[in-house]
Write a protein that holds these residues in place. Sequence first.
Motif, PDB file in Angstrom:
ATOM      1  N   MET A  44       5.616  -0.061  12.575  1.00  0.00           N
ATOM      2  CA  MET A  44       5.394  -1.155  13.294  1.00  0.00           C
ATOM      3  C   MET A  44       7.067  -1.911  13.169  1.00  0.00           C
ATOM      4  O   MET A  44       7.574  -2.429  14.146  1.00  0.00           O
ATOM      5  N   SER A  45       7.604  -1.874  12.169  1.00  0.00           N
ATOM      6  CA  SER A  45       8.991  -2.462  11.850  1.00  0.00           C
ATOM      7  C   SER A  45       9.761  -2.036  12.807  1.00  0.00           C
ATOM      8  O   SER A  45      10.943  -2.549  13.397  1.00  0.00           O
ATOM      9  N   ALA A  46       9.952  -0.525  12.967  1.00  0.00           N
ATOM     10  CA  ALA A  46      10.812  -0.020  13.705  1.00  0.00           C
ATOM     11  C   ALA A  46      10.834  -0.362  15.350  1.00  0.00           C
ATOM     12  O   ALA A  46      11.545  -0.079  15.954  1.00  0.00           O
ATOM     13  N   HIS A  47       9.585  -0.893  15.616  1.00  0.00           N
ATOM     14  CA  HIS A  47       9.243  -1.193  16.922  1.00  0.00           C
ATOM     15  C   HIS A  47       9.149  -2.524  17.086  1.00  0.00           C
ATOM     16  O   HIS A  47       8.627  -3.388  18.099  1.00  0.00           O
ATOM     17  N   GLY A  48       9.704  -3.480  16.311  1.00  0.00           N
ATOM     18  CA  GLY A  48       9.805  -4.828  16.635  1.00  0.00           C
ATOM     19  C   GLY A  48       8.598  -5.807  16.039  1.00  0.00           C
ATOM     20  O   GLY A  48       8.873  -7.167  16.290  1.00  0.00           O
ATOM     21  N   LEU A  49       7.741  -5.235  15.233  1.00  0.00           N
ATOM     22  CA  LEU A  49       6.653  -5.940  14.752  1.00  0.00           C
ATOM     23  C   LEU A  49       6.805  -6.239  13.383  1.00  0.00           C
ATOM     24  O   LEU A  49       7.551  -5.515  12.479  1.00  0.00           O
ATOM     25  N   VAL A  50       6.516  -7.416  12.885  1.00  0.00           N
ATOM     26  CA  VAL A  50       6.533  -7.917  11.529  1.00  0.00           C
ATOM     27  C   VAL A  50       5.223  -7.525  10.807  1.00  0.00           C
ATOM     28  O   VAL A  50       4.082  -8.040  10.952  1.00  0.00           O
ATOM     29  N   PRO A  51       5.130  -6.552   9.792  1.00  0.00           N
ATOM     30  CA  PRO A  51       3.987  -5.933   9.429  1.00  0.00           C
ATOM     31  C   PRO A  51       3.665  -6.455   8.031  1.00  0.00           C
ATOM     32  O   PRO A  51       4.452  -6.987   7.410  1.00  0.00           O
ATOM     33  N   ARG A  52       2.312  -6.571   7.638  1.00  0.00           N
ATOM     34  CA  ARG A  52       1.612  -6.830   6.547  1.00  0.00           C
ATOM     35  C   ARG A  52       0.649  -6.072   6.156  1.00  0.00           C
ATOM     36  O   ARG A  52      -0.082  -5.616   7.069  1.00  0.00           O
ATOM     37  N   ILE A  53       0.275  -5.559   5.094  1.00  0.00           N
ATOM     38  CA  ILE A  53      -0.856  -4.571   4.429  1.00  0.00           C
ATOM     39  C   ILE A  53      -1.773  -5.399   3.705  1.00  0.00           C
ATOM     40  O   ILE A  53      -1.650  -6.265   2.873  1.00  0.00           O
ATOM     41  N   VAL A  54      -3.062  -5.162   4.299  1.00  0.00           N
ATOM     42  CA  VAL A  54      -4.344  -5.753   3.836  1.00  0.00           C
ATOM     43  C   VAL A  54      -5.436  -4.786   3.444  1.00  0.00           C
ATOM     44  O   VAL A  54      -5.392  -3.881   4.208  1.00  0.00           O
ATOM     45  N   GLY A  55      -6.150  -5.000   2.274  1.00  0.00           N
ATOM     46  CA  GLY A  55      -6.952  -4.154   1.742  1.00  0.00           C
ATOM     47  C   GLY A  55      -8.262  -4.819   1.356  1.00  0.00           C
ATOM     48  O   GLY A  55      -8.216  -5.962   1.034  1.00  0.00           O
ATOM     49  N   CYS A  56      -9.322  -4.196   1.166  1.00  0.00           N
ATOM     50  CA  CYS A  56     -10.554  -4.359   0.808  1.00  0.00           C
ATOM     51  C   CYS A  56     -11.185  -3.331  -0.233  1.00  0.00           C
ATOM     52  O   CYS A  56     -11.479  -2.212   0.464  1.00  0.00           O
ATOM     53  N   ASP A  57     -11.315  -3.756  -1.460  1.00  0.00           N
ATOM     54  CA  ASP A  57     -11.697  -2.661  -2.440  1.00  0.00           C
ATOM     55  C   ASP A  57     -13.318  -2.146  -2.246  1.00  0.00           C
ATOM     56  O   ASP A  57     -13.390  -1.138  -2.428  1.00  0.00           O
ATOM     57  N   ASP A  58     -13.969  -3.142  -1.846  1.00  0.00           N
ATOM     58  CA  ASP A  58     -15.349  -2.981  -1.640  1.00  0.00           C
ATOM     59  C   ASP A  58     -15.624  -2.138  -0.780  1.00  0.00           C
ATOM     60  O   ASP A  58     -16.631  -1.162  -0.551  1.00  0.00           O
ATOM     61  N   LEU A  59     -14.770  -1.985   0.252  1.00  0.00           N
ATOM     62  CA  LEU A  59     -15.238  -1.243   1.441  1.00  0.00           C
ATOM     63  C   LEU A  59     -14.198   0.144   1.562  1.00  0.00           C
ATOM     64  O   LEU A  59     -14.321   1.045   2.447  1.00  0.00           O
ATOM     65  N   ASP A  60     -13.266   0.097   0.526  1.00  0.00           N
ATOM     66  CA  ASP A  60     -12.229   1.073   0.499  1.00  0.00           C
ATOM     67  C   ASP A  60     -11.633   1.090   1.799  1.00  0.00           C
ATOM     68  O   ASP A  60     -11.401   2.087   2.457  1.00  0.00           O
ATOM     69  N   ALA A  61     -11.214  -0.012   2.199  1.00  0.00           N
ATOM     70  CA  ALA A  61     -10.443  -0.039   3.457  1.00  0.00           C
ATOM     71  C   ALA A  61      -9.235  -0.648   3.490  1.00  0.00           C
ATOM     72  O   ALA A  61      -8.709  -1.567   2.789  1.00  0.00           O
ATOM     73  N   THR A  62      -8.240  -0.090   4.366  1.00  0.00           N
ATOM     74  CA  THR A  62      -6.832  -0.578   4.481  1.00  0.00           C
ATOM     75  C   THR A  62      -6.586  -0.912   5.966  1.00  0.00           C
ATOM     76  O   THR A  62      -6.841  -0.026   6.885  1.00  0.00           O
ATOM     77  N   VAL A  63      -5.969  -1.995   6.096  1.00  0.00           N
ATOM     78  CA  VAL A  63      -5.233  -2.506   7.650  1.00  0.00           C
ATOM     79  C   VAL A  63      -3.925  -2.663   7.544  1.00  0.00           C
ATOM     80  O   VAL A  63      -3.573  -3.485   6.739  1.00  0.00           O
TER      81      VAL A  63
END
Length: 262
Positions: free
Chosen positions: A229-248
């Motif tokens: 994402m950074s390489a294509h001009g977007l500002v990224p952040r990583i968020v997660g949810c332990d209960d659902l074992d999910a990462t976005v």
Amino acid sequence: MHATVVTKLRSAGCVFAEDEAELLISAARTDADLDTMVDRRVEGLPLEHIVGWAEFCGLRITVDAGVFVPRRRTEFLVQQAAALARPGAVVLDLCCGSGAVGAAVAAAVDGIELHAADVDPAAVRCARRNVTDVGGRAYEGDLYDPLPAGLRGRVDVLVANAPYVPSEAIGFLPPEARDHEPLVALDGGADGLAVQRRVTEGATAWLAPGGRLLIETSERQAPHTAAAMSAHGLVPRIVGCDDLDATVVVGSRPALGRPEER
């Protein structure tokens, strides 16, 4: 009848045999129909393909045989997208499968303009039924190719549950996925990020200023998704949810205007 069905399902290794039995019994029209459905489940067919729908974000999502079944962890992607989509926002559900993510965002946020796209014809047929109910449109084609030109530069929230399983790991997936869901919905290439990279590469042309791209991925892959994402001009952040074992990973396109708006 219920006890017999539970016993058959439990013998086949179904962990939630009692819950599944209730669903099958309620979906069957006749005893013969029930026998057939139970046999199909014992053979390993996903429950959602047998009954024709999946529960997702409190909705009943139509899921035809051979179509990717929405996962519970993906509800976190919906939560993140809904938190960013204001009423009236333009939302694009890319690699939409059954259209579950877009339909769930539309149910959570009033008046969004929903578009969805997938390369799999069976998925698109299914998605059209799910998103049309909430005023959306679904298109068949590879990523951005089938989208109307008028959508370019207008998307406020772009969600993508693109395939992210590395090719060599496909054989280790549960049989329900490996044997009954389309490979195109599972296989993310050598490192699992091939489709994600293509989604990210094209995103800035379709996002409105200040728009966001949200991609579901694994915790291990998330830093690489963020780097793309950074390489294509977007500002990224990583968020997660332990209960659902999910990462976005959420990538923001810088807004135009005053610095404090960026």
